[in-house]
Design an enzyme around this catalytic site. Structure first.
Site, PDB file in Angstrom:
ATOM      1  N   THR A  24       0.825  -1.216   0.000  1.00 40.31           N
ATOM      2  CA  THR A  24       0.000   0.000   0.000  1.00 40.31           C
ATOM      3  C   THR A  24       0.855   1.261   0.000  1.00 40.31           C
ATOM      4  OG1 THR A  24      -1.735  -1.176   1.208  1.00 40.31           O
ATOM      5  CG2 THR A  24      -1.823   1.231   1.216  1.00 40.31           C
ATOM      6  N   VAL A  25       1.884   1.287   0.845  1.00 38.67           N
ATOM      7  CA  VAL A  25       2.720   2.483   0.961  1.00 38.67           C
ATOM      8  C   VAL A  25       3.609   2.641  -0.267  1.00 38.67           C
ATOM      9  CG1 VAL A  25       4.497   3.647   2.315  1.00 38.67           C
ATOM     10  CG2 VAL A  25       2.680   2.367   3.467  1.00 38.67           C
ATOM     11  N   GLU A  45      11.175   9.094   8.954  1.00 41.55           N
ATOM     12  CA  GLU A  45      10.002   9.831   9.423  1.00 41.55           C
ATOM     13  C   GLU A  45       8.747   8.968   9.463  1.00 41.55           C
ATOM     14  OE1 GLU A  45       8.366  12.284  11.324  1.00 41.55           O
ATOM     15  OE2 GLU A  45       9.888  13.506  10.318  1.00 41.55           O
ATOM     16  N   VAL A 105       7.270   6.393  12.672  1.00 48.98           N
ATOM     17  CA  VAL A 105       6.549   6.762  13.889  1.00 48.98           C
ATOM     18  C   VAL A 105       5.415   7.724  13.547  1.00 48.98           C
ATOM     19  CG1 VAL A 105       6.713   7.820  16.173  1.00 48.98           C
ATOM     20  CG2 VAL A 105       8.650   6.505  15.272  1.00 48.98           C
ATOM     21  N   ILE A 109       2.558  12.311  10.623  1.00 50.90           N
ATOM     22  CA  ILE A 109       2.914  13.398  11.540  1.00 50.90           C
ATOM     23  C   ILE A 109       4.435  13.578  11.525  1.00 50.90           C
ATOM     24  CG2 ILE A 109       2.822  14.223  13.915  1.00 50.90           C
ATOM     25  CD1 ILE A 109       0.433  12.381  14.380  1.00 50.90           C
ATOM     26  N   GLY A 142      -9.706  -3.141   7.357  1.00 51.54           N
ATOM     27  CA  GLY A 142      -8.286  -3.110   7.046  1.00 51.54           C
ATOM     28  C   GLY A 142      -7.449  -2.333   8.042  1.00 51.54           C
ATOM     29  N   ASP A 178       3.535  -2.589  18.816  1.00 54.21           N
ATOM     30  CA  ASP A 178       3.744  -1.565  17.792  1.00 54.21           C
ATOM     31  C   ASP A 178       4.026  -0.208  18.435  1.00 54.21           C
ATOM     32  OD1 ASP A 178       3.363  -0.564  14.878  1.00 54.21           O
ATOM     33  OD2 ASP A 178       1.952   0.655  16.031  1.00 54.21           O
ATOM     34  N   LYS A 215       7.676   2.275  18.475  1.00 52.46           N
ATOM     35  CA  LYS A 215       7.684   3.704  18.153  1.00 52.46           C
ATOM     36  C   LYS A 215       8.161   4.530  19.344  1.00 52.46           C
ATOM     37  CE  LYS A 215       3.846   2.963  14.948  1.00 52.46           C
ATOM     38  NZ  LYS A 215       2.390   3.087  14.731  1.00 52.46           N
TER      39      LYS A 215
END
Length: 440
Positions: A14-15, A131, A134, A138, A189, A203, A207
């Site tokens: 997806t990314v 970047e 995390v 943002i 999803g 997770d 971070k």
């Protein structure tokens, strides 16, 4: 205009697909902004035949990301594979060893061996940017690493997992069970088929470990984080929190103390009128407390193709704008060899107090026993609330909600364990920290 910046993208999920699409659609505007074009020279993914909604036919294809990192004619290697070891780790090390800049969204990899990778990047004179690792879109890494240089950080905390925040929001607003909300999150999803990594706090912990190193200059220590997920949060807890004027959020918190650094991930009650309590759904929020600026709260999308790709693109454009010979920004804000060993803080009083829910048999002496166990462990109670009786249990029962004054985690856990030994609990007890705003 300078020569084009040549990039290789490992991972076209997806990314990765979103990143390729943005670069293809906005190439001219990016070239103007950066003073040079950004050219996708190579890609890697497991399945060449899968439809991804982007055209990669004119781009060199590698089945193996490690081979891409070792052989492709690129200036920047973008790792979007995921995982703390295997191809992600091997390909990033290969790229850095070749003197190629690396951009990654892989918080698990950084939490496990980020310091090693930073040392390698500095040795080779290249950048390690992350970047997107995390809080999604943002820009918290750049803010802490560059924009707030000169500030001394005291605490960093926030909502860093959209799956958990979505579940807790749905539970509260629609009076749904945890299981029902989790199934809906999986359908949409937001949660994986195996959601353990998200809902048990891992997770968020990865971070948080990265932010802790940025804030306090210590080596990454993800294994030293107190960890508690949201799978045991019930509708009863949500309702009791609301009655007391709180909402429940899964927070990651790191703070510097006189004895070291404290890192913790756990469900937390926050005042309903606080800003962070208003962060709902899959949105993330990170708060940074420092001596010069005070408190800065950053809120935005924490996941998703476009949000994460935006963060990756920001890292790539920073590299595109840099010029040979310029001093490189260290991955963690200071040279990796100057990061100090992690020193875990001693257990201290938690100023916000604790919420304790006990479902007990409805019989004489239970109240007195609970109060005695609390007093025996030096715990002062702010309030005791007896909630409506419940006849649906095996025995007639009642729920008792305690709110403590400032006390330690150890004392609370010891007191609750002593209560469990008395034999009148009919369900597992619930303990949730309360975070209250600091006095001005």
């Amino acid at each position: 205009m300078a020569d084009a910046l040549k990039i290789g993208v490992a991972g076209l999920g997806t990314v990765g697909a979103s990143l390729v699409r943005i670069l293809q659609q906005r190439g001219n505007a990016l070239a103007v902004a950066c003073g040079r074009a950004i050219e996708i020279k190579a890609v890697s993914a497991r399945d060449r035949t899968r439809g991804r909604g982007v055209d990669v036919s004119g781009i060199e294809w590698f089945d193996d990301p490690v081979t891409l990192a070792a052989e492709a004619d690129i200036d920047v290697f973008i790792e979007l594979i995921g995982g703390a070891s295997g191809p992600a780790d091997l390909s990033v090390r290969q790229a850095l060893s070749r003197g190629i800049h690396v951009v990654t969204a892989n918080k698990a990899l950084l939490a496990r061996c980020g310091v090693e990778l930073a040392l390698l990047a500095e040795e080779k004179g290249v950048l390690l940017n992350y970047e997107a690792a995390v809080a999604g879109g943002i820009p918290v890494i750049k803010t802490m690493r560059e924009s707030l240089t000169g500030n001394s950080f005291s605490r960093v905390y926030g909502i860093m997992n959209g799956t958990c925040n979505y579940i807790l929001t749905r539970m509260e607003k629609e009076n749904l069970t945890f299981d029902a909300c989790l199934k809906e999150a999986q359908r949409l999803g937001y949660a994986e088929a195996d959601p353990t990594f998200d809902i048990e706090g891992n997770d968020t912990a990865h971070k948080l470990a990265i932010l802790t190193t940025l804030a306090f200059g210590n080596q990454i220590s993800a294994d030293d984080i107190y960890l508690e997920g949201i799978s045991n949060i019930t509708i009863e807890d949500i309702q009791a929190a609301a009655d007391l004027g709180y909402r429940i959020k899964l927070l990651g918190v790191a703070q510097k103390t006189e004895t070291g650094v404290e890192q913790r991930v756990h469900p937390t009650m926050v005042p309903q009128d606080s800003v962070i309590a208003q962060v709902d759904g899959v949105t993330n929020a990170v708060a940074i407390e420092s001596d010069i600026l005070g408190e800065l709260l950053m809120v935005g999308p924490g996941a998703g193709g476009n949000a994460t790709a935006s963060a990756v693109l920001g890292d790539v454009t920073d590299i595109a704008k840099s010029r040979p010979g310029e001093q490189k920004v260290p991955a963690f804000g200071r040279p990796a060899h100057l990061l100090e060993p992690y020193r875990q803080a001693e257990i201290k009083s938690h100023e916000g107090g604790y919420f304790i829910r006990l479902t007990v048999e409805d019989r004489t002496g239970v109240f007195a026993s609970i109060a005695t166990k609390m007093a025996d462990n030096r715990i002062s109670l702010e309030s005791i609330v007896q909630r409506p009786k419940n006849g649906g249990e095996t025995h007639a029962s009642q729920t008792i909600v305690l709110v403590t004054h400032a006390t330690t985690e150890a004392d609370v856990r010891t007191a609750v364990a002593a209560i469990q030994q008395e034999g009148y609990l009919v369900r597992e007890p619930q303990v949730i920290r309360i975070e209250r705003p600091k006095e001005n």
